[in-house]
Write a protein that holds these residues in place. Structure first.
Motif, PDB file in Angstrom:
ATOM      1  N   LEU A   1       0.813  -1.213   0.000  1.00 43.83           N
ATOM      2  CA  LEU A   1       0.000   0.000   0.000  1.00 43.83           C
ATOM      3  C   LEU A   1       0.846   1.262   0.000  1.00 43.83           C
ATOM      4  CD1 LEU A   1      -2.718  -0.956   2.645  1.00 43.83           C
ATOM      5  CD2 LEU A   1      -2.983  -0.886   0.159  1.00 43.83           C
ATOM      6  N   PRO A   2       0.423   2.285  -0.751  1.00 48.01           N
ATOM      7  CA  PRO A   2       1.108   3.578  -0.700  1.00 48.01           C
ATOM      8  C   PRO A   2       0.880   4.267   0.643  1.00 48.01           C
ATOM      9  CG  PRO A   2      -0.870   3.759  -2.021  1.00 48.01           C
ATOM     10  CD  PRO A   2      -0.714   2.301  -1.684  1.00 48.01           C
ATOM     11  N   PHE A   3       1.627   5.325   0.892  1.00 50.35           N
ATOM     12  CA  PHE A   3       1.548   6.039   2.170  1.00 50.35           C
ATOM     13  C   PHE A   3       0.136   6.557   2.426  1.00 50.35           C
ATOM     14  CE2 PHE A   3       1.950  10.032   4.620  1.00 50.35           C
ATOM     15  CZ  PHE A   3       2.530   9.520   5.776  1.00 50.35           C
ATOM     16  N   SER A   4      -0.498   7.080   1.383  1.00 44.44           N
ATOM     17  CA  SER A   4      -1.876   7.564   1.498  1.00 44.44           C
ATOM     18  C   SER A   4      -2.755   6.677   0.616  1.00 44.44           C
ATOM     19  CB  SER A   4      -1.977   9.026   1.057  1.00 44.44           C
ATOM     20  OG  SER A   4      -3.311   9.504   1.166  1.00 44.44           O
TER      21      SER A   4
ATOM     22  N   ALA B   1       6.111   3.777   4.776  1.00 37.47           N
ATOM     23  CA  ALA B   1       6.326   4.595   5.970  1.00 37.47           C
ATOM     24  C   ALA B   1       6.341   6.082   5.635  1.00 37.47           C
ATOM     25  CB  ALA B   1       7.634   4.204   6.646  1.00 37.47           C
ATOM     26  N   LYS B   2       6.627   6.403   4.369  1.00 36.75           N
ATOM     27  CA  LYS B   2       6.602   7.781   3.892  1.00 36.75           C
ATOM     28  C   LYS B   2       6.269   7.747   2.412  1.00 36.75           C
ATOM     29  CE  LYS B   2      11.641   7.735   3.288  1.00 36.75           C
ATOM     30  NZ  LYS B   2      12.906   8.374   3.678  1.00 36.75           N
ATOM     31  N   PRO B   3       5.791   8.857   1.850  1.00 41.96           N
ATOM     32  CA  PRO B   3       5.377   8.855   0.445  1.00 41.96           C
ATOM     33  C   PRO B   3       6.473   8.368  -0.494  1.00 41.96           C
ATOM     34  CG  PRO B   3       4.619  10.857   1.524  1.00 41.96           C
ATOM     35  CD  PRO B   3       5.509  10.160   2.505  1.00 41.96           C
TER      36      PRO B   3
ATOM     37  N   GLY C   1      11.121   0.364   1.485  1.00 44.07           N
ATOM     38  CA  GLY C   1      10.834  -0.126   2.830  1.00 44.07           C
ATOM     39  C   GLY C   1       9.801  -1.236   2.822  1.00 44.07           C
ATOM     40  N   VAL C   2       8.793  -1.103   1.953  1.00 44.04           N
ATOM     41  CA  VAL C   2       7.773  -2.141   1.818  1.00 44.04           C
ATOM     42  C   VAL C   2       8.404  -3.434   1.318  1.00 44.04           C
ATOM     43  CG1 VAL C   2       5.696  -2.830   0.553  1.00 44.04           C
ATOM     44  CG2 VAL C   2       5.895  -0.508   1.464  1.00 44.04           C
ATOM     45  N   ILE C   3       9.280  -3.330   0.321  1.00 42.56           N
ATOM     46  CA  ILE C   3       9.927  -4.512  -0.245  1.00 42.56           C
ATOM     47  C   ILE C   3      10.817  -5.183   0.790  1.00 42.56           C
ATOM     48  CG2 ILE C   3      11.419  -5.371  -2.078  1.00 42.56           C
ATOM     49  CD1 ILE C   3       8.634  -4.241  -2.923  1.00 42.56           C
TER      50      ILE C   3
END
Length: 247
Positions: free
Chosen positions: A199-202, A226-228, A233-235
């Motif tokens: 998922l994206p930040f927003s 964790a930030k836009p 970080g997701v990976i």
């Protein structure tokens, strides 16, 4: 939206309604078997007479749904035996843990630049040992084919999927689905399959802003930026989770 909110069809039927469902053509064969649906029609086909019309996305409002009352009788979608038999020899021949993968939705989606991931960013995942990735990505973008070709752990079948009933069978045969916010991840969730969404930040409203689980899909795990723009970080979190996940 169709996959997420068709869960309300059984509630309508139990209230005494005769449910006539109109959906995208690629969803017709899959959603025709939903409990409570009397007939299912592809968009553009002639509909039988009806008394009341309600968009699927308005059913939560019509039922006055709150977070605690979200209908989560899952699975409410299932792969049929014909499609399972079609894909079983292909998927079950793959070694190791089998992970279905989709990294982008429709390129013309208004939020595509935020929710889609460039395939190159997923290469740290594709390099993991002991995992067979099954690409269910329907439309490849620039450089995708070249990237897929250099990862022998990936079997690309997206172009062979005729409709979402095909996709459902592949997800049923896979051990895990990893995808961005697109129809593939909703399908896995509706089927009660283990699924991880990037998922994206927003994100879209349905995922809320915090937490790693969704009341819409109890078996789904959410991996958030964790930030836009922070897909790295997701990976990294996905890599760590895959290393410890059961085979």
């Amino acid at each position: 939206d169709s996959i997420q909110f068709v869960r309300y069809a059984p509630l309508l039927a139990r209230s005494g309604a005769k449910v006539v469902l109109e959906v995208q053509p690629e969803l017709k064969s899959l959603l025709a078997g939903v409990d409570g649906v009397t007939s299912c029609h592809a968009r553009g086909e002639t509909l039988p007479a009806y008394d009341v019309y309600c968009p699927l996305g308005s059913l939560p409002l019509a039922f006055k749904t709150e977070p605690a009352t979200i209908p989560a009788d899952i699975p409410y979608l299932r792969a049929d035996e014909t499609h399972l038999a079609k894909w079983q020899p292909i998927i079950e021949a793959l070694p190791g843990k089998r992970v279905a993968l989709a990294w982008a939705g429709h390129a013309k989606h208004p939020n595509d630049r935020n929710r889609a991931i460039a395939l190159a960013q997923l290469e740290p995942l594709l390099a993991l040992d002991g995992i067979s990735f099954v690409s269910v990505q329907r439309d490849l973008r620039a450089d995708d084919a070249a990237i897929l070709a250099r990862h022998k752990s990936v079997t690309h079948i997206g172009y062979k999927l005729d409709d979402m009933a095909d996709t459902a069978a592949v997800l049923a045969l896979a051990d895990l689905t990893i995808a961005v916010d697109t129809s593939v991840i909703h399908l896995a969730g509706a089927m009660g399959r283990e699924a991880w969404v990037m998922l994206p930040f927003s994100p879209d409203w349905r995922w809320t802003l915090t937490g790693d689980h969704s009341p819409w899909y109890p078996r789904m795990r959410l991996f958030r930026q964790a930030k836009p723009g922070d897909w790295s970080g997701v990976i990294a979190s996905l890599r760590d989770a895959l290393r410890v996940a059961p085979g």
